[in-house]
Structure formats: structure tokens, C-alpha cells
Design a protein around this motif. Structure first.
Motif, PDB file in Angstrom:
ATOM      1  N   THR A  27       0.849  -1.209   0.000  1.00  0.00           N
ATOM      2  CA  THR A  27       0.000   0.000   0.000  1.00  0.00           C
ATOM      3  C   THR A  27       0.879   1.252   0.000  1.00  0.00           C
ATOM      4  O   THR A  27       0.607   2.222  -0.718  1.00  0.00           O
ATOM      5  CB  THR A  27      -0.966  -0.017   1.211  1.00  0.00           C
ATOM      6  OG1 THR A  27      -1.713  -1.223   1.166  1.00  0.00           O
ATOM      7  CG2 THR A  27      -1.915   1.163   1.197  1.00  0.00           C
ATOM      8  N   ALA A  28       1.972   1.214   0.785  1.00  0.00           N
ATOM      9  CA  ALA A  28       2.895   2.361   0.786  1.00  0.00           C
ATOM     10  C   ALA A  28       3.510   2.530  -0.610  1.00  0.00           C
ATOM     11  O   ALA A  28       3.648   3.660  -1.113  1.00  0.00           O
ATOM     12  CB  ALA A  28       3.985   2.152   1.834  1.00  0.00           C
ATOM     13  N   GLN A  29       3.847   1.422  -1.255  1.00  0.00           N
ATOM     14  CA  GLN A  29       4.433   1.516  -2.602  1.00  0.00           C
ATOM     15  C   GLN A  29       3.416   2.060  -3.603  1.00  0.00           C
ATOM     16  O   GLN A  29       3.773   2.771  -4.540  1.00  0.00           O
ATOM     17  CB  GLN A  29       4.955   0.136  -3.034  1.00  0.00           C
ATOM     18  CG  GLN A  29       6.205  -0.243  -2.241  1.00  0.00           C
ATOM     19  CD  GLN A  29       6.704  -1.655  -2.483  1.00  0.00           C
ATOM     20  OE1 GLN A  29       5.922  -2.548  -2.780  1.00  0.00           O
ATOM     21  NE2 GLN A  29       8.006  -1.861  -2.324  1.00  0.00           N
ATOM     22  N   MET A  30       2.153   1.744  -3.354  1.00  0.00           N
ATOM     23  CA  MET A  30       1.109   2.297  -4.232  1.00  0.00           C
ATOM     24  C   MET A  30       1.031   3.823  -4.069  1.00  0.00           C
ATOM     25  O   MET A  30       0.887   4.554  -5.048  1.00  0.00           O
ATOM     26  CB  MET A  30      -0.244   1.639  -3.904  1.00  0.00           C
ATOM     27  CG  MET A  30      -1.376   2.105  -4.754  1.00  0.00           C
ATOM     28  SD  MET A  30      -1.072   1.843  -6.521  1.00  0.00           S
ATOM     29  CE  MET A  30      -1.245   0.081  -6.641  1.00  0.00           C
ATOM     30  N   LEU A  31       1.146   4.297  -2.826  1.00  0.00           N
ATOM     31  CA  LEU A  31       1.121   5.762  -2.610  1.00  0.00           C
ATOM     32  C   LEU A  31       2.283   6.412  -3.362  1.00  0.00           C
ATOM     33  O   LEU A  31       2.116   7.450  -4.017  1.00  0.00           O
ATOM     34  CB  LEU A  31       1.220   6.110  -1.120  1.00  0.00           C
ATOM     35  CG  LEU A  31       0.136   5.589  -0.179  1.00  0.00           C
ATOM     36  CD1 LEU A  31       0.212   6.299   1.161  1.00  0.00           C
ATOM     37  CD2 LEU A  31      -1.241   5.766  -0.759  1.00  0.00           C
ATOM     38  N   LEU A  32       3.451   5.785  -3.296  1.00  0.00           N
ATOM     39  CA  LEU A  32       4.612   6.331  -4.002  1.00  0.00           C
ATOM     40  C   LEU A  32       4.382   6.281  -5.514  1.00  0.00           C
ATOM     41  O   LEU A  32       4.677   7.246  -6.228  1.00  0.00           O
ATOM     42  CB  LEU A  32       5.878   5.536  -3.639  1.00  0.00           C
ATOM     43  CG  LEU A  32       6.317   5.611  -2.172  1.00  0.00           C
ATOM     44  CD1 LEU A  32       7.400   4.581  -1.878  1.00  0.00           C
ATOM     45  CD2 LEU A  32       6.824   7.013  -1.823  1.00  0.00           C
ATOM     46  N   ALA A  33       3.832   5.173  -5.990  1.00  0.00           N
ATOM     47  CA  ALA A  33       3.612   5.009  -7.438  1.00  0.00           C
ATOM     48  C   ALA A  33       2.612   6.035  -7.967  1.00  0.00           C
ATOM     49  O   ALA A  33       2.742   6.542  -9.087  1.00  0.00           O
ATOM     50  CB  ALA A  33       3.125   3.595  -7.733  1.00  0.00           C
ATOM     51  N   VAL A  34       1.623   6.369  -7.149  1.00  0.00           N
ATOM     52  CA  VAL A  34       0.611   7.346  -7.576  1.00  0.00           C
ATOM     53  C   VAL A  34       1.201   8.762  -7.598  1.00  0.00           C
ATOM     54  O   VAL A  34       0.758   9.615  -8.354  1.00  0.00           O
ATOM     55  CB  VAL A  34      -0.628   7.244  -6.640  1.00  0.00           C
ATOM     56  CG1 VAL A  34      -1.582   8.385  -6.824  1.00  0.00           C
ATOM     57  CG2 VAL A  34      -1.338   5.931  -6.863  1.00  0.00           C
ATOM     58  N   GLY A  35       2.225   8.988  -6.770  1.00  0.00           N
ATOM     59  CA  GLY A  35       2.875  10.313  -6.818  1.00  0.00           C
ATOM     60  C   GLY A  35       3.049  10.998  -5.478  1.00  0.00           C
ATOM     61  O   GLY A  35       3.373  12.185  -5.437  1.00  0.00           O
ATOM     62  N   ILE A  36       2.817  10.287  -4.368  1.00  0.00           N
ATOM     63  CA  ILE A  36       3.115  10.894  -3.067  1.00  0.00           C
ATOM     64  C   ILE A  36       4.640  10.998  -2.957  1.00  0.00           C
ATOM     65  O   ILE A  36       5.358  10.025  -3.200  1.00  0.00           O
ATOM     66  CB  ILE A  36       2.545  10.042  -1.893  1.00  0.00           C
ATOM     67  CG1 ILE A  36       1.020   9.911  -1.998  1.00  0.00           C
ATOM     68  CG2 ILE A  36       2.956  10.634  -0.550  1.00  0.00           C
ATOM     69  CD1 ILE A  36       0.250  11.204  -2.011  1.00  0.00           C
ATOM     70  N   ASP A  37       5.094  12.189  -2.612  1.00  0.00           N
ATOM     71  CA  ASP A  37       6.532  12.461  -2.561  1.00  0.00           C
ATOM     72  C   ASP A  37       6.959  12.528  -1.085  1.00  0.00           C
ATOM     73  O   ASP A  37       6.591  13.468  -0.385  1.00  0.00           O
ATOM     74  CB  ASP A  37       6.789  13.810  -3.271  1.00  0.00           C
ATOM     75  CG  ASP A  37       8.227  14.238  -3.156  1.00  0.00           C
ATOM     76  OD1 ASP A  37       9.038  13.527  -2.542  1.00  0.00           O
ATOM     77  OD2 ASP A  37       8.539  15.324  -3.702  1.00  0.00           O
ATOM     78  N   PRO A  38       7.709  11.548  -0.609  1.00  0.00           N
ATOM     79  CA  PRO A  38       8.054  11.532   0.825  1.00  0.00           C
ATOM     80  C   PRO A  38       8.962  12.687   1.250  1.00  0.00           C
ATOM     81  O   PRO A  38       9.159  12.898   2.450  1.00  0.00           O
ATOM     82  CB  PRO A  38       8.742  10.170   1.017  1.00  0.00           C
ATOM     83  CG  PRO A  38       9.119   9.700  -0.322  1.00  0.00           C
ATOM     84  CD  PRO A  38       8.266  10.396  -1.335  1.00  0.00           C
ATOM     85  N   GLU A  39       9.474  13.424   0.286  1.00  0.00           N
ATOM     86  CA  GLU A  39      10.259  14.616   0.647  1.00  0.00           C
ATOM     87  C   GLU A  39       9.331  15.770   1.023  1.00  0.00           C
ATOM     88  O   GLU A  39       9.606  16.552   1.918  1.00  0.00           O
ATOM     89  CB  GLU A  39      11.087  15.092  -0.566  1.00  0.00           C
ATOM     90  CG  GLU A  39      12.106  14.094  -1.065  1.00  0.00           C
ATOM     91  CD  GLU A  39      13.438  14.257  -0.344  1.00  0.00           C
ATOM     92  OE1 GLU A  39      13.867  15.405  -0.201  1.00  0.00           O
ATOM     93  OE2 GLU A  39      14.009  13.230   0.079  1.00  0.00           O
ATOM     94  N   ARG A  40       8.197  15.844   0.281  1.00  0.00           N
ATOM     95  CA  ARG A  40       7.263  16.953   0.524  1.00  0.00           C
ATOM     96  C   ARG A  40       6.208  16.587   1.561  1.00  0.00           C
ATOM     97  O   ARG A  40       5.705  17.437   2.290  1.00  0.00           O
ATOM     98  CB  ARG A  40       6.559  17.324  -0.785  1.00  0.00           C
ATOM     99  CG  ARG A  40       7.352  18.288  -1.647  1.00  0.00           C
ATOM    100  CD  ARG A  40       6.551  18.681  -2.856  1.00  0.00           C
ATOM    101  NE  ARG A  40       6.358  17.564  -3.755  1.00  0.00           N
ATOM    102  CZ  ARG A  40       5.444  17.501  -4.703  1.00  0.00           C
ATOM    103  NH1 ARG A  40       4.592  18.493  -4.867  1.00  0.00           N
ATOM    104  NH2 ARG A  40       5.356  16.448  -5.492  1.00  0.00           N
ATOM    105  N   SER A  41       5.805  15.295   1.571  1.00  0.00           N
ATOM    106  CA  SER A  41       4.753  14.866   2.498  1.00  0.00           C
ATOM    107  C   SER A  41       5.368  13.944   3.539  1.00  0.00           C
ATOM    108  O   SER A  41       6.421  13.374   3.309  1.00  0.00           O
ATOM    109  CB  SER A  41       3.694  14.058   1.746  1.00  0.00           C
ATOM    110  OG  SER A  41       3.087  14.850   0.766  1.00  0.00           O
TER     111      SER A  41
END
Ligand code: AQP
Length: 326
Positions: free
Chosen positions: A61-75
Motif C-alpha cells: 500500500t505504501a508503494q502504491m502511494l509512491l507510485a501514484v505520486g506521493i513524494d516523501p520529501e514533501r509529504s
């Protein structure tokens, strides 16, 4: 910058409803907000889980958030159980919400009625208190959710206001943001029911589904027999769902889209094509991330450390105001 919090359960495959009702908006909103996104694994435990599968699904699920475009640098992106303040504040929330309020939650009624013979955990009943803790721990201003979660954000507001009036100003009272399109994506076979992780049948489109299978599912989507393309959720739930999906994916108004079609076949075909065009790059990015779970776990640990700084401060404030000693 206002603070935003939202979560997703690792309780199964991420589907088109999660994507259009929540995740694509999370990506847009991270530009203008201090955004905190959480994989809420403790919520998944309200229904029986297999340990290895839950671990796999949490990372996926975390990888899906990254794949969709969540940027862990900004969020800030993290897993709920890695920040222990969530269950700690949840107890204070449970003592602030009433039995009657929890009994009125439609999600509890729906899930507990699905199979009256199966085990219904106390957690399934009290989980709005944990969800309130998730949100209030971050001094959250706004909570972007699909329409199915509106009631849970409302009860969070009630809990925050009650706690503040009993114990003094402690929590920020949050507001929800429901997306203008895609807020309630329905099952393609049973358009009276929302598309859902826990009902993985022929009416569900998962983000990682084979593209040919997705095209077939849209082709077989249930419509009606009057042959008229109109956006009317009550009278024509199947057709309106297709228009909502096409509208959410193409950023168009479903009612205006309806004027462009006179038959169901082309509407189904165009909706399938638009969904597939949206999912293809997400699937490709996900496949790259899938090969390196250790990197995802590293990012999640960093996210949890960042989250805990805020959460521990807010929990300390709540503990102090309610009268617990340090
Ligand atoms: N059908 C939907 N349409 C629009 N938005 C939806 N969301 C969920 N379903 C739809 C939104 O997705 C976010 C994550 O919610 P979740 O993890 O609770 O997802 P779920 O599919 O509802 O998963 P469950 O709880 O395992 O299954 P069911 O449906 O059986 O309760 C939220 O913002 C939600 O609004």
C-alpha cells in the motif's frame, strides 16, 4: 500552510474508488498543504488478517502511494503502528465518544451485517475513536476523504469539541474535503454498493489489475434497459457511475459528458480507455518500487520519526489536560 491528514487501510488491493476518491487528490493537495499520509494498519486489524499477508499489504500500500505520486520529501508518509501515540490517544478518544454515537456509524452497521455469523470484533465498533486519534494527533486542519468517510470525520469533530469543552482547548477541530468528482465510485456489478477492498468481485477494478481484464470489466458493467445516457444517480446508478468515473479521470463534469453519448457501448469503451491510460504509468512505477521493499521500509521509518515529533507533543498536551501525570 494548513495541515492535512488522511489514511488508507492495507486491507486488500487498492481499487479505483481509493484512487479517484482519495489518492489522486492526495497527490494534488501535497503541493499546497503540510500533508501527512498514513497506512492505517491498526484499522485493518478490525477484520481478521493473516500476518504475512498484512505485512505484505502494508508495504504494497505504501508503494502504491509512491507510485501514484506521493513524494516523501514533501509529504510525511508512514505506517500507523510505527507511531505508538495513535493507540495511546485512541483510549482517551474512546472515553470521550459515547456508545450511542458509535452505534450510529453506518460503516459498522454495513460491515457487521455483511455476515452476521462471523466474528465481529470490538475494534470494528470502536475504530472511529482510533480514527479520531489519527486525525487529532497532528493538529489537522483538513481531512481529504471519499464520501463514505464523511461520517467519521464528523464524529472526529464532535469528539474534539467535547474534549475541548471538558478539558480546555486541546485539539484543532478539523474539516473534511470531499472531492468534487469520484467521491463515491460504485461497484460495476452492483452499482448500489460502493467499490470496496473487502468485496473483490467482478465489479471491482483494482489499480494493479491486468489491463485486458479491466477492459472486460467495464464492458460487462451493469447498466439498465432504457438506453438513455443521463446522469441520475438514483434512477440510473450504473450509467451514472460510468459517467462519474470518466468525469473523475478526465476532469470533466459527468452531466456534460452524458450529452456526448447516446449509447452505453461507447460510454463503457471510452471509460475503460481513460481508466487504462491513467493506470498504465502507475502500474509501471509500482513494478519498479516492488523490487526494493527495503527502500520503502527505510522511507516509512523516516516518515514515522517525523510524524512522532508532532504526535508526541499533541499527546502530551492531551494527557496533561485530562489529568494524567508525566
Ligand atoms: N468506492 C469509493 N469511492 C470513493 N472513495 C473511496 N474510498 C474508499 N472507497 C471508495 C476512499 O479511499 C480512502 C481509503 O479508504 P479505505 O482504506 O477505508 O478503503 P476501503 O476500500 O473503504 O477499504 P475497506 O474499509 O477495507 O473496505 P470497505 O469498503 O469494505 O469498508 C478513504 O478516503 C475512502 O473514503
Amino acid at each position: 500552510m494548513s495541515r492535512l491528514f488522511s489514511g488508507i487501510q492495507p486491507s486488500g488491493e487498492v481499487h479505483l474508488g481509493n484512487l479517484l476518491g482519495a489518492l489522486v487528490n492526495w497527490v494534488t493537495l501535497q503541493d499546497e498543504h503540510d500533508a501527512i499520509y498514513c497506512v492505517v494498519d491498526l484499522h485493518a486489524l478490525t477484520l481478521p488478517q493473516v500476518a504475512d499477508e498484512l505485512r505484505r499489504s502494508t508495504i504494497a500500500t505504501a508503494q502504491m502511494l509512491l507510485a501514484v505520486g506521493i513524494d516523501p520529501e514533501r509529504s510525511t508518509m508512514f505506517v500507523q503502528s510505527q507511531v505508538p501515540q495513535h493507540p495511546q490517544l485512541a483510549w482517551l478518544m474512546e472515553c470521550t465518544v459515547s456508545y450511542g454515537e458509535l452505534s450510529r456509524m453506518t460503516a459498522f452497521k454495513d460491515k457487521s451485517n455483511r455476515d452476521s455469523t462471523s466474528f465481529i470484533s470490538a475494534g470494528l465498533f470502536t475504530y472511529p475513536a482510533l480514527q479520531a486519534a489519527d486525525i487529532l494527533l497532528y493538529d489537522t486542519d483538513v481531512v481529504p476523504v471519499g464520501a463514505d468517510q464523511r461520517q467519521h470525520v464528523e464524529i472526529t469533530r464532535d469528539i474534539a469539541e467535547r474534549f475541548n469543552s471538558r478539558h480546555g482547548d486541546t485539539f484543532v477541530v478539523p474539516a473534511h474535503i470531499i472531492p468534487p468528482a469520484g467521491a463515491r465510485i460504485m461497484d460495476l456489478q452492483n452499482p448500489g454498493n460502493k467499490m470496496s477492498k473487502s468485496v473483490d468481485g467482478a465489479g471491482t477494478v483494482n489499480v494493479l489489475d491486468d489491463l485486458a481484464k479491466i477492459a472486460k470489466r467495464f464492458k460487462r458493467a451493469v447498466t439498465d434497459s432504457d438506453g438513455d445516457v443521463r446522469f441520475d444517480v438514483d434512477a440510473k446508478p450504473g450509467v451514472s457511475n460510468l459517467l462519474s468515473i470518466l468525469g473523475a479521470v478526465t476532469d470533466r463534469d459527468p452531466e456534460a459528458l452524458a450529452d456526448e453519448y447516446s449509447q452505453y457501448g461507447p460510454l463503457k469503451g471510452d471509460t475503460a480507455d481513460a481508466v487504462i491510460a491513467m493506470l498504465e504509468p502507475i502500474q509501471a512505477r509500482y513494478r519498479e518500487l516492488e523490487d526494493d521493499p527495503a527502500e520503502t521500509m527505510r522511507l516509512l521509518r523516516l516518515g514515522a520519526d517525523k510524524a512522532e515529533v508532532i504526535a508526541s507533543e499533541v499527546l502530551a498536551r492531551a494527557r496533561r489536560n485530562v489529568g494524567l501525570i508525566d
